[in-house]
Scaffold this active site. Sequence first.
Site, mmCIF file in Angstrom:
data_model
loop_
_atom_site.group_PDB
_atom_site.id
_atom_site.type_symbol
_atom_site.label_atom_id
_atom_site.label_comp_id
_atom_site.label_asym_id
_atom_site.label_seq_id
_atom_site.Cartn_x
_atom_site.Cartn_y
_atom_site.Cartn_z
ATOM 1 N N ASN A 9 18.707 -14.824 14.017
ATOM 2 C CA ASN A 9 18.663 -13.466 13.494
ATOM 3 C C ASN A 9 18.457 -13.530 11.973
ATOM 4 O O ASN A 9 19.371 -13.857 11.216
ATOM 5 C CB ASN A 9 19.970 -12.760 13.853
ATOM 6 N N ASP A 68 29.309 -15.006 15.807
ATOM 7 C CA ASP A 68 29.037 -14.018 16.831
ATOM 8 C C ASP A 68 29.720 -12.732 16.391
ATOM 9 O O ASP A 68 30.833 -12.764 15.856
ATOM 10 C CB ASP A 68 29.565 -14.491 18.193
ATOM 11 N N HIS A 176 32.008 -6.926 7.747
ATOM 12 C CA HIS A 176 32.662 -7.905 8.619
ATOM 13 C C HIS A 176 32.144 -9.325 8.367
ATOM 14 O O HIS A 176 32.897 -10.267 8.216
ATOM 15 C CB HIS A 176 32.368 -7.488 10.063
#
Length: 194
Positions: A9, A68, A176
């Site tokens: 990604n 993740d 995050h």
Amino acid sequence: MEFIFATNNLNKVKEINNALQGNYTICSLKDAGILIDIPEPYNTLEDNAREKAVTIYQMTGKNCFSEDTGLEVDALNGAPGVRSARYAGDQANSTDNMEKLLHELSASTNRNARFRTVICMILEGKKLFFEGICNGTILRERRGDEGFGYDPIFIPEGSLKTFAQMDTNEKNAFSHRKKALDKMITYLNSRYAR
Ligand code: ITT
């Protein structure tokens, strides 16, 4: 010090590079010439992060990390969570996933949610985990074109903008991913700083 960042990604690579600001160097799977899609078969972010990092460590023997991330929505008992990428089906894209989420939440006044990232770093063969959480709310419609994934429908606590209305610097002030990375960097600095 260089790490392979076990992700396909490129948005994640951009955010992590922005946050690192040159103190540590990362090499994406693409940069490393590793063209594989690592399965994420487990029911927790921790297990999937470990799977991605261990796969790359076994292939290269180099220091590496993976992460993740899941969007955990209170009114949906934590869904889509670890299934965030495939929420609307195995071939789903971000638009499909957001549409499904907005539909599932259409009757709900509780819009509370959080992004949670778990990093698994493999440093000299040892596994370490770092978590970052960003609390916020889910809008009723999409706003903004920046970022990726669920960014257009998520407003982090303390902001009036969605992540998709922010540039990478602004997103990193809340995110995050940045919080998990900060913990990893603090660990590295404590171990290697002279
Ligand atoms: P990897 O190669 O690192 O596995 P991925 O895109 O498969 O990349 P994840 O499994 O961690 O990444 O992502 C789960 C889903 O959550 C996916 O649909 C993402 O678009 C979305 N997501 C992850 N981080 C996000 C963020 O910071 N903002 C919005 N959506 C995010």
